[in-house]
Write a protein that holds these residues in place. Structure first.
Motif, PDB file in Angstrom:
ATOM      1  N   PRO A 148       0.825  -1.217   0.000  1.00  0.00           N
ATOM      2  CA  PRO A 148       0.000   0.000   0.000  1.00  0.00           C
ATOM      3  C   PRO A 148       0.851   1.255   0.000  1.00  0.00           C
ATOM      4  O   PRO A 148       1.913   1.309   0.623  1.00  0.00           O
ATOM      5  N   ASN A 149       0.396   2.253  -0.716  1.00  0.00           N
ATOM      6  CA  ASN A 149       1.068   3.549  -0.716  1.00  0.00           C
ATOM      7  C   ASN A 149       0.657   4.353   0.513  1.00  0.00           C
ATOM      8  O   ASN A 149      -0.469   4.246   0.982  1.00  0.00           O
ATOM      9  N   THR A 150       1.563   5.163   0.997  1.00  0.00           N
ATOM     10  CA  THR A 150       1.240   6.072   2.103  1.00  0.00           C
ATOM     11  C   THR A 150       1.364   7.527   1.684  1.00  0.00           C
ATOM     12  O   THR A 150       1.063   8.422   2.463  1.00  0.00           O
ATOM     13  N   SER A 184      -6.213   4.035   9.621  1.00  0.00           N
ATOM     14  CA  SER A 184      -6.530   4.201   8.196  1.00  0.00           C
ATOM     15  C   SER A 184      -7.095   2.917   7.604  1.00  0.00           C
ATOM     16  O   SER A 184      -7.185   2.790   6.390  1.00  0.00           O
ATOM     17  N   GLU A 203      -5.884   1.090  -8.260  1.00  0.00           N
ATOM     18  CA  GLU A 203      -6.396   1.551  -6.968  1.00  0.00           C
ATOM     19  C   GLU A 203      -6.671   0.401  -5.995  1.00  0.00           C
ATOM     20  O   GLU A 203      -6.709   0.622  -4.781  1.00  0.00           O
ATOM     21  N   ALA A 207      -5.085  -3.616  -1.923  1.00  0.00           N
ATOM     22  CA  ALA A 207      -6.082  -3.915  -0.889  1.00  0.00           C
ATOM     23  C   ALA A 207      -6.610  -5.339  -0.973  1.00  0.00           C
ATOM     24  O   ALA A 207      -6.988  -5.929   0.038  1.00  0.00           O
ATOM     25  N   GLN A 252      -6.236   3.372  -2.818  1.00  0.00           N
ATOM     26  CA  GLN A 252      -5.075   3.840  -2.072  1.00  0.00           C
ATOM     27  C   GLN A 252      -4.514   5.142  -2.628  1.00  0.00           C
ATOM     28  O   GLN A 252      -4.781   5.519  -3.769  1.00  0.00           O
ATOM     29  N   VAL A 269      -8.772   8.404  -3.562  1.00  0.00           N
ATOM     30  CA  VAL A 269      -8.375   7.590  -2.426  1.00  0.00           C
ATOM     31  C   VAL A 269      -9.625   7.177  -1.667  1.00  0.00           C
ATOM     32  O   VAL A 269     -10.616   7.918  -1.626  1.00  0.00           O
ATOM     33  N   PRO A 273      -7.958   3.707   3.339  1.00  0.00           N
ATOM     34  CA  PRO A 273      -7.082   3.271   2.248  1.00  0.00           C
ATOM     35  C   PRO A 273      -6.150   2.102   2.547  1.00  0.00           C
ATOM     36  O   PRO A 273      -5.569   1.545   1.622  1.00  0.00           O
ATOM     37  N   THR A 274      -5.977   1.723   3.813  1.00  0.00           N
ATOM     38  CA  THR A 274      -5.119   0.561   4.100  1.00  0.00           C
ATOM     39  C   THR A 274      -5.918  -0.650   4.563  1.00  0.00           C
ATOM     40  O   THR A 274      -5.364  -1.615   5.077  1.00  0.00           O
TER      41      THR A 274
END
Length: 604
Positions: A148-150, A184, A203, A207, A252, A269, A273-274
């Motif tokens: 996952p992107n932060t 999150s 996207e 996930a 994400q 987003v 998102p996580t």
């Protein structure tokens, strides 16, 4: 190349007579027929018997003396078969199975003391008011699941996301980066029972942790119209309803698909998102499914350890077996959240109406009740559900561009329009009532047809006539200023359609003055789309629930999270609960703060 059929001279040459000419369809378009009239699926309260009286039902039965639930179910399935029924699906954990029963089999089972209930295996339907995506196809498979992107950008924060305060929870300083240590969605599993997903979409790949297709029986839950093409290696993608709802929950940061010009290139987003996503496909490409598939999916979600189940679907009638399944899910610690429905009626759809489920209605971004949102007992919360931006099938969101004389004109592709670009001389085809409306300027070498809306002529007739006159692209001019470019349909798919768009009355008035000039038209597909319905409101509430639960997955449970959502909702109607808004608009920041107060303080 102009084409005419000479009708010949009757009785030889006549002193005052000449000849009539009638344009014929261009080669290759002669047999072009209109697609069948489409109809929207109405809610079905029951599985209607066939002509022979056979009916699809769900049977709930008592536990026997067998050692396992599977053995118990298998034994009862044998009894159903001996009674003349055809077993469709077994649901062991609930002592249920679905079957097709003749009237005689139903009578035999009615006398069986082990039968608790027999419920119709009624249809359920997606609760979004969206248009189908453009035709799109891609090779089978997806990239390996990324981390996952932060980091992303604040341009990904949709109106719906901000309305439910999600970004205030995990990005308090509004810099497009997830705040370390803030909830999150991490550690929470959300199971989306819907129409499947597009596994190619950037996207959702981080996930996704598992899926199952309850229509085809496969283990991928892809949203497909068909498994393969004639070559055996291409998947044809179906509707984007499940992709849209899933991305509203868990898209994400920084993923980025193909967006409309001017939109943030990172896409959107999700509210949480996580969060980890489980995808259960129970709806086909037309947004329709069966009750037993929903029940079986609910069982599967629990087997996979889902904390929350999100259902943007429903039916108009209560179902005994379905109610039992959702009651048991709540008893097992699962939080179920479902859409109230889109008919605007004072009656909430099922399963949202069950006490074991959180029912979600829709509001506009102004916080006003959406007129289509079903209301009444069973409405617990509301979420944004009008013009919600989220991911869809890759390339499935229609987008049109029209350019002429250095000007750009906003346009909307007609539903079922072909995808592609064409440039050519624009020809005025009037109302498009016949091939001859395009006049002598039309040739089979190709042109862009301009056609006015109106005249009592269906859009598909107008476009068919223009195509038979030689048009390689079609522009429909709207005649109502209030509708802008409008949202129109060709009423069904056809391999003969050409790129077709509609433009506003203002643009139409300008384009009419450009007849004879070179015009470019391009219909292509984006990876994000706006959709409307209680289907879109539901995943906003689901995402907030995941946020709250991820604050402390060990100490919090479904009932605590449910209380946090209901107790902190922003009251939008009359004070307290009311039938349109329930307890009000879900609010993530307040709900998280409320949940923090429920946690046991750490030992000194």
């Amino acid at each position: 190349m102009k084409r005419y059929a000479w009708l010949g001279l009757v009785g030889g040459l006549m002193a005052c007579g000449g000849s009539d000419d009638k344009p014929e369809p261009c080669p290759g378009t002669e047999a072009m027929s209109l697609p069948p009239m489409s109809s929207s699926a109405a809610y079905s309260s029951a599985a209607l018997p066939a002509e022979d009286g056979a009916q699809d039902v769900i049977i709930s039965f008592r536990q026997r003396v067998f050692a396992t639930a599977q053995a118990n179910t298998d034994a009862f399935a044998d009894e159903v078969t001996r009674a003349g029924g055809v077993v469709r699906r077994r649901i062991p954990s609930l002592n249920m199975l679905s079957a097709r029963l003749s009237p005689e089999a139903r009578e035999a089972l009615a006398r069986n003391p082990d039968v608790v209930s027999v419920s119709p295996n009624r249809k359920v339907h997606a609760l979004g008011l969206s248009r189908p995506p453009l035709p799109a196809q891609a090779l089978l498979g997806a990239e390996p699941r990324p981390a996952p992107n932060t980091v992303g950008s604040v341009g990904e924060y949709t109106e719906g996301l901000k309305m439910v305060q999600a970004n205030q929870v995990w990005d308090a300083n509004n810099d497009g980066v997830l705040d370390e240590g803030r909830p999150s969605g991490t550690g929470i599993k959300v199971c989306v029972i819907d129409s499947g997903w597009d596994n190619r979409h950037p996207e959702l790949q981080a996930a996704f942790i598992g899926g199952k297709d309850f229509i085809s029986g496969s283990a991928n839950a892809l949203a497909l119209d068909a498994q393969v093409d004639v070559a055996g290696n291409v998947l044809l993608w179906g509707g984007g309803h499940g992709t849209h709802t899933a991305a509203t929950i868990a898209a994400q940061l920084g993923a980025g698909g193909r967006v409309r010009l001017g939109d943030d290139p990172n896409g959107t987003v999700g509210v949480a998102p996580t969060t980890s996503l489980l995808i259960a496909r129970v709806l086909n490409e037309r947004g329709s499914g069966n009750t037993d598939d929903v029940i079986a999916a609910l069982e599967w979600c629990q087997q996979q350890g889902a904390n929350i189940v999100s259902l943007s679907l429903g039916a108009s009638s209560e179902n005994t077996a379905e109610k039992e399944a959702f009651d048991l899910a709540r008893a097992n610690g699962v939080l179920a959240i479902a859409a109230t429905g889109n008919s605007g009626a004072n009656k909430v759809a099922y399963p949202a109406r069950y006490d074991s489920v959180v029912g979600v209605g829709a509001v506009t971004f102004a916080g006003e009740w959406a007129s289509f949102s079903q209301y009444g007992e069973g409405t617990n919360l509301v979420g944004p559900g009008v013009g919600v931006l989220s991911a869809t099938i890759l390339g499935g969101a229609p987008y049109g561009e029209v350019a002429a004389s250095g000007q750009q004109f906003a346009s909307n592709p007609l539903e079922y329009s072909a995808v592609g670009a064409y440039s050519g001389r624009m020809v005025d085809c009037g109302l498009g009532g016949s091939i001859s409306d395009c006049g002598e300027a039309a040739t089979c070498d190709g042109f862009v047809a301009y056609v006015d809306r109106g005249g009592g002529i269906l859009f598909e007739e107008k476009v068919r006539n223009a195509i038979q006159a030689g048009a390689k692209a079609v522009i429909i001019g709207n005649h109502t200023a209030e509708e802008g470019a409008g949202n129109f349909t060709l009423n069904g798919p056809s391999s003969r359609w050409v790129p077709t768009v509609s433009v506003s009355l203002e643009s139409a008035n300008i384009l009419r003055g450009m007849v004879g000039q070179e015009v470019s038209l391009d219909v292509n597909g984006l990876d994000y789309t706006l959709q409307t319905g209680t289907s879109m409101a539901t995943p906003h509430v689901t995402g907030v629930a995941a946020l709250v639960w991820s604050l402390n997955p060990e100490q919090l449970d479904a009932e605590m999270v449910r209380s946090a959502l209901l107790e902190t909702a922003r009251d939008l109607g009359p004070t307290g609960w009311d039938p349109n808004y329930g307890e009000g608009l879900v609010q993530a920041a307040e709900a998280v703060e409320y949940a923090e107060g429920l946690l046991t303080p750490p030992a000194p």
